[in-house]
Design a protein around this motif. Structure first.
Motif, short mmCIF file in Angstrom:
data_model
loop_
_atom_site.label_atom_id
_atom_site.label_comp_id
_atom_site.label_asym_id
_atom_site.label_seq_id
_atom_site.Cartn_x
_atom_site.Cartn_y
_atom_site.Cartn_z
N PHE A 17 -10.39 17.34 13.06
CA PHE A 17 -10.40 17.08 11.63
C PHE A 17 -10.46 15.58 11.37
O PHE A 17 -10.06 14.76 12.21
CB PHE A 17 -9.14 17.65 10.97
N SER A 18 -10.95 15.26 10.20
CA SER A 18 -10.93 13.88 9.73
C SER A 18 -9.92 13.78 8.60
O SER A 18 -9.95 14.57 7.66
CB SER A 18 -12.32 13.46 9.22
N LEU A 19 -9.01 12.82 8.72
CA LEU A 19 -8.00 12.60 7.69
C LEU A 19 -8.37 11.38 6.87
O LEU A 19 -8.71 10.33 7.42
CB LEU A 19 -6.62 12.37 8.33
N LYS A 20 -8.31 11.52 5.55
CA LYS A 20 -8.54 10.38 4.67
C LYS A 20 -7.37 10.23 3.73
O LYS A 20 -6.96 11.20 3.06
CB LYS A 20 -9.84 10.55 3.89
N LEU A 21 -6.80 9.04 3.67
CA LEU A 21 -5.69 8.72 2.78
C LEU A 21 -6.16 7.68 1.78
O LEU A 21 -6.95 6.79 2.12
CB LEU A 21 -4.50 8.15 3.58
N TRP A 22 -5.68 7.78 0.53
CA TRP A 22 -6.06 6.77 -0.46
C TRP A 22 -4.87 6.43 -1.33
O TRP A 22 -3.93 7.19 -1.47
CB TRP A 22 -7.24 7.25 -1.30
N TRP A 51 0.85 -1.20 0.00
CA TRP A 51 0.00 0.00 0.00
C TRP A 51 0.88 1.24 0.00
O TRP A 51 1.77 1.39 0.83
CB TRP A 51 -0.90 0.00 1.23
N LEU A 52 0.62 2.15 -0.96
CA LEU A 52 1.37 3.39 -1.07
C LEU A 52 0.38 4.54 -1.22
O LEU A 52 -0.47 4.52 -2.11
CB LEU A 52 2.31 3.36 -2.28
N VAL A 53 0.49 5.54 -0.35
CA VAL A 53 -0.46 6.65 -0.37
C VAL A 53 -0.33 7.45 -1.66
O VAL A 53 0.76 7.65 -2.19
CB VAL A 53 -0.25 7.55 0.87
N SER A 54 -1.48 7.91 -2.16
CA SER A 54 -1.51 8.72 -3.37
C SER A 54 -2.00 10.14 -3.09
O SER A 54 -1.59 11.09 -3.72
CB SER A 54 -2.39 8.07 -4.42
N GLY A 55 -2.92 10.27 -2.13
CA GLY A 55 -3.48 11.59 -1.83
C GLY A 55 -4.08 11.61 -0.45
O GLY A 55 -4.24 10.58 0.20
N ALA A 56 -4.42 12.81 0.01
CA ALA A 56 -4.96 12.97 1.35
C ALA A 56 -5.93 14.15 1.39
O ALA A 56 -5.82 15.09 0.61
CB ALA A 56 -3.83 13.20 2.36
N ALA A 57 -6.87 14.07 2.32
CA ALA A 57 -7.81 15.17 2.55
C ALA A 57 -7.97 15.36 4.06
O ALA A 57 -8.10 14.39 4.80
CB ALA A 57 -9.17 14.86 1.92
#
Length: 289
Positions: A268-273, A219-225
């Motif tokens: 805050f809520s962090l989302k990684l994809w 798994w490698l992160v591509s983006g975050a919000a």
């Protein structure tokens, strides 16, 4: 934190609505609209719809589908998979050309087009003026981003670089261990076991250590919000991961965002994809010093 994957973010819902113009022969054209689980997407039409003419493919994966006289509101549930596409069609009541319109809804793990305006008839001068104002605002934002990147590229590294670019002042960088206060979605591809947040002049950062990978594929992160409780997002400027997380291993992810002392307040809520897959990581109750 330099040299990481760049994430696309928005400071707040003030980016303006997307605009789609339909020509007389555009009934069969498919315009893509991005939706995301738990986030509302509202499509505004300038013509009345027929209630019986609205058709949403994969309706069961949406927790809310509300068709009004000139609006359609869509909220996907968590059952949808990032990358999945669903066709939605509407028919107009007056029968003029085009008699219908179709769109392709694409599920994204964290991003959604919040407001989409669909113009079937001639637009007003005011709408063009508003679009021009928003285009100018976006141009200024891009110029500021470019100036920041040029400034950072020409500055020294390390602490000297932070001072040269105004990243810190005499108060330095403050940090906070938030491991015990964050919450984690049990459906996450990875679970956080350590988290620390930081704040400096105009920036915040979050360092997260992850483990317990589901599945065999790395798994490698591509983006975050980073989204606040009000729905406003901080502008993510950098996402960095040292190496892919493998089965049985651990990984470190660092997220940096623009934020004033005021906008960094609250939880805050962090989302990684990841780039090419549905696996995400959602962490709630993230706070900054």
């Amino acid at each position: 934190m330099a040299g990481g994957a760049s994430a696309q973010g928005a400071m707040s819902p003030g980016n303006g609505a997307r605009r789609i113009e339909l020509g007389p022969d555009d009934s069969g054209a498919l315009t893509e609209i991005t939706v995301s689980p738990g986030l509302s997407t509202v499509i505004l039409f300038d013509s009345e719809l027929t209630q019986e003419g609205a058709d949403v493919e994969g309706r069961s994966i949406f927790s809310n589908v509300d068709v009004g006289r000139t609006t359609m509101r869509l909220v996907p549930s968590g059952r949808g998979t990032p990358g999945e596409k669903f066709r939605v069609s509407v028919r107009f009541r007056d029968g003029a050309a085009p008699p219908s319109a179709s769109f392709l809804l694409t599920i994204h793990p964290a991003r959604a087009d919040s407001v989409v305006e669909v113009y079937r008839n001639a637009r007003t001068v005011e709408s063009y003026q508003q679009e021009a104002r928003e285009a100018r605002t976006e141009t200024v934002r891009c110029q500021e981003d470019n100036a920041r990147l040029v400034s950072e590229r020409g500055a020294p590294g390390g602490l000297a670089g932070l001072l040269a670019t105004g990243g810190i002042d005499a108060n330095g960088v403050t940090g906070r261990i938030v491991t015990k206060t964050i919450s984690s979605d049990p459906r996450n591809a990875l679970q956080p076991f350590k988290a620390q947040s930081y704040r400096s002049t105009g920036r915040v950062a979050l360092e997260v250590f992850l483990s317990g990978l589901r599945g065999e594929r790395p798994w490698l992160v591509s983006g975050a919000a980073l989204r606040g409780t009000s729905g406003a997002e901080l502008k993510v400027v950098r996402v960095w991961q040292k190496s892919p997380v493998t089965s049985g291993g651990t990984g470190q992810v660092v997220i940096e965002a623009e934020a004033t002392a005021e906008s960094a307040r609250g939880a805050f809520s962090l989302k990684l994809w990841e780039a090419d897959g549905p696996r995400t990581v959602t962490i709630g109750n993230v706070t900054f010093p």
